[in-house]
Design a protein around this motif. Sequence first.
Motif, PDB file in Angstrom:
ATOM      1  N   ASP A   1      -5.889   5.705   1.011  1.00  0.00           N
ATOM      2  CA  ASP A   1      -5.418   5.904  -0.362  1.00  0.00           C
ATOM      3  C   ASP A   1      -5.297   7.388  -0.700  1.00  0.00           C
ATOM      4  OD1 ASP A   1      -5.230   3.181  -0.859  1.00  0.00           O
ATOM      5  OD2 ASP A   1      -7.291   3.041  -1.645  1.00  0.00           O
ATOM      6  N   GLU A   2      -6.213   8.191  -0.213  1.00  0.00           N
ATOM      7  CA  GLU A   2      -6.161   9.631  -0.459  1.00  0.00           C
ATOM      8  C   GLU A   2      -4.952  10.259   0.221  1.00  0.00           C
ATOM      9  OE1 GLU A   2      -9.951  10.948   0.903  1.00  0.00           O
ATOM     10  OE2 GLU A   2     -11.048  10.074  -0.803  1.00  0.00           O
TER      11      GLU A   2
ATOM     12  N   VAL B   1       0.837  -1.205   0.000  1.00  0.00           N
ATOM     13  CA  VAL B   1       0.000   0.000   0.000  1.00  0.00           C
ATOM     14  C   VAL B   1       0.874   1.257   0.000  1.00  0.00           C
ATOM     15  CG1 VAL B   1      -1.665   1.354   1.337  1.00  0.00           C
ATOM     16  CG2 VAL B   1      -1.981  -1.120   1.092  1.00  0.00           C
ATOM     17  N   ALA B   2       1.882   1.268   0.863  1.00  0.00           N
ATOM     18  CA  ALA B   2       2.761   2.440   0.946  1.00  0.00           C
ATOM     19  C   ALA B   2       3.512   2.678  -0.357  1.00  0.00           C
ATOM     20  CB  ALA B   2       3.750   2.269   2.092  1.00  0.00           C
ATOM     21  N   GLY B   3       3.860   1.589  -1.052  1.00  0.00           N
ATOM     22  CA  GLY B   3       4.592   1.719  -2.299  1.00  0.00           C
ATOM     23  C   GLY B   3       3.711   1.943  -3.511  1.00  0.00           C
ATOM     24  N   GLY B   4       2.411   1.966  -3.327  1.00  0.00           N
ATOM     25  CA  GLY B   4       1.495   2.187  -4.434  1.00  0.00           C
ATOM     26  C   GLY B   4       1.315   0.983  -5.340  1.00  0.00           C
ATOM     27  N   GLU B   5       1.776  -0.194  -4.897  1.00  0.00           N
ATOM     28  CA  GLU B   5       1.638  -1.401  -5.716  1.00  0.00           C
ATOM     29  C   GLU B   5       0.232  -1.990  -5.642  1.00  0.00           C
ATOM     30  OE1 GLU B   5       5.230  -4.082  -5.410  1.00  0.00           O
ATOM     31  OE2 GLU B   5       5.763  -2.563  -3.898  1.00  0.00           O
ATOM     32  N   THR B   6      -0.484  -1.633  -4.604  1.00  0.00           N
ATOM     33  CA  THR B   6      -1.904  -1.952  -4.494  1.00  0.00           C
ATOM     34  C   THR B   6      -2.538  -0.840  -3.683  1.00  0.00           C
ATOM     35  OG1 THR B   6      -3.541  -3.667  -3.937  1.00  0.00           O
ATOM     36  CG2 THR B   6      -1.767  -3.309  -2.352  1.00  0.00           C
ATOM     37  N   SER B   7      -3.845  -0.815  -3.636  1.00  0.00           N
ATOM     38  CA  SER B   7      -4.521   0.221  -2.862  1.00  0.00           C
ATOM     39  C   SER B   7      -5.154  -0.393  -1.612  1.00  0.00           C
ATOM     40  CB  SER B   7      -5.606   0.897  -3.699  1.00  0.00           C
ATOM     41  OG  SER B   7      -6.676  -0.011  -3.960  1.00  0.00           O
TER      42      SER B   7
ATOM     43  N   ARG C   1      -2.117   8.719   0.904  1.00  0.00           N
ATOM     44  CA  ARG C   1      -0.915   8.305   0.170  1.00  0.00           C
ATOM     45  C   ARG C   1      -0.768   9.116  -1.108  1.00  0.00           C
ATOM     46  NH1 ARG C   1       0.992   5.822  -3.913  1.00  0.00           N
ATOM     47  NH2 ARG C   1      -1.073   5.463  -4.797  1.00  0.00           N
ATOM     48  N   ALA C   2      -1.899   9.309  -1.819  1.00  0.00           N
ATOM     49  CA  ALA C   2      -1.864  10.082  -3.064  1.00  0.00           C
ATOM     50  C   ALA C   2      -1.435  11.530  -2.821  1.00  0.00           C
ATOM     51  CB  ALA C   2      -3.235  10.049  -3.737  1.00  0.00           C
TER      52      ALA C   2
END
Length: 491
Positions: free
Chosen positions: A60-61, A16-22, A63-64
């Motif tokens: 997710d928001e 999640v932190a790496g953006g590989e999944t949400s 992280r984005a």
Amino acid sequence: MSDLTKLTAVEIAGLVAGGETSAVEVTRAHLDRIGAVDDRVHAFLHVDTEGALAAARAVDERRAAGEELGPLAGVPVAVKDVLTTKGVPTTVGSKILEGWRPPYDSTIVQRLRAAGTVMLGKTNMDEFAMGSSTEYSAYGPTYNPWDLSRIPGGSGGGSAAALAAYEAPLAIGSDTGGSIRQPGAVTGTVGAKPTYGGTSRYGLVAFSSSLDTPGPCARTVLDAALLHQVIGGHDPRDSTSIPQPVPDVVAAAKLGATGDLTGVRLGIVKEFAGEGGEPGVMAAFRESVDALAKLGAEIVEISCPHFKYALPAYYLIAPSECSSNLARFDGVRFGLRTGDDGNRSLEEVMSLTREAGFGPEVKRRIMIGTYALSSGYYDAYYGQAQKVRTLITRDFTAAFEQVDALISPTTPFVAFPVGSRTADPYQMYLADLYTIPTNLYGGPGISVPCGLSDGLPVGLQVMAPTMADDRMYRVAAALESAVGTFTPPAL
């Protein structure tokens, strides 16, 4: 089963932190898994689909937007139904609180939300945490994913079963006499009871106030340590909360995972070396002791002579405190109200409400506790039990002058068939034979899978001094590195 549900909490958080999944993808995968298997396992009493997805979207928001996420952000968690959750049903497994939606979050839940974890829902439990098999839930039993004809332990069997069934990577339980560790042992998962006062009881519906301890449940020791780090620490709203920081349990787990226990001295409790233990359980325990020795630990035998009195002492202290705590459930202020037709007295309404709202085990313990606290019997029963508690504490103190931690089997037997012990309360109480002393002392204890007996999981318990929770995580992680983790048959 989605690959996402097979991952550890550490792995999920990294993706999640790496953006590989949400976080939303992870949450949907676990909600789908619950939908696929929970009709057979019955780990959950309430699934908060909308709340979980909203929490995941918020992660997710963040992280984005480039925010730095915590170590468990986006990781789903299941919460035992003993902790209050604002706007989400909290029943404590009892009809007397059916449908109750608290107006506030417990401190544990507040900290979970602040850490960015995603609460999936509330897990099944023995009513008011009184039981060792989750068969005393007013909403039906939970079943062990290793064998659906067997119990998942109790009182927190729902949290442990959710982990073993891959419905959640993390869960919260509460431990009064073994209710985190014993379910962990019989489901092949990790369950940790922190030092009493090391995690907040604010918002935990009380069973026995001097014993209740919320704590983490997971499939790996490191995951449990990370969850412990999130929920632990001082809370000014809990008068029994210890005003000290949580020991660095995460660093201890990572150190233990190296498999080096050189210089660590472990004590085998002589009184638990065979009393009531099934041969398969004791064999798995002995093999684990050998494994710990090969990792460099020094193993010695320690006598704790008063541990044999822990079970009777506990079953006077805990029911006495429950008798006092459950007096508030009277049908007047909140919860179920029965018989109020305008023709009955307040006393009659209270009696009818409690008759309808409480199950047999809760009634049994209230009656035992009320008797033990009654005039003329207080000193003979409750007072004597507290003296035994002091002797058990002295046993622990003396033991920890000689060793760094104590080890024992977590339970005397593997998961037993559903319905096989409900007719004999004493046989049910024996499930907590090895875990109760730690609650009476107030120190930390952890159960880690150590082997199988007839294809069913066996747990090893590590007990440490108060506020030395890091010691138990180091030993548990070391054993895990040697024996590995255990996977139940596919559901």
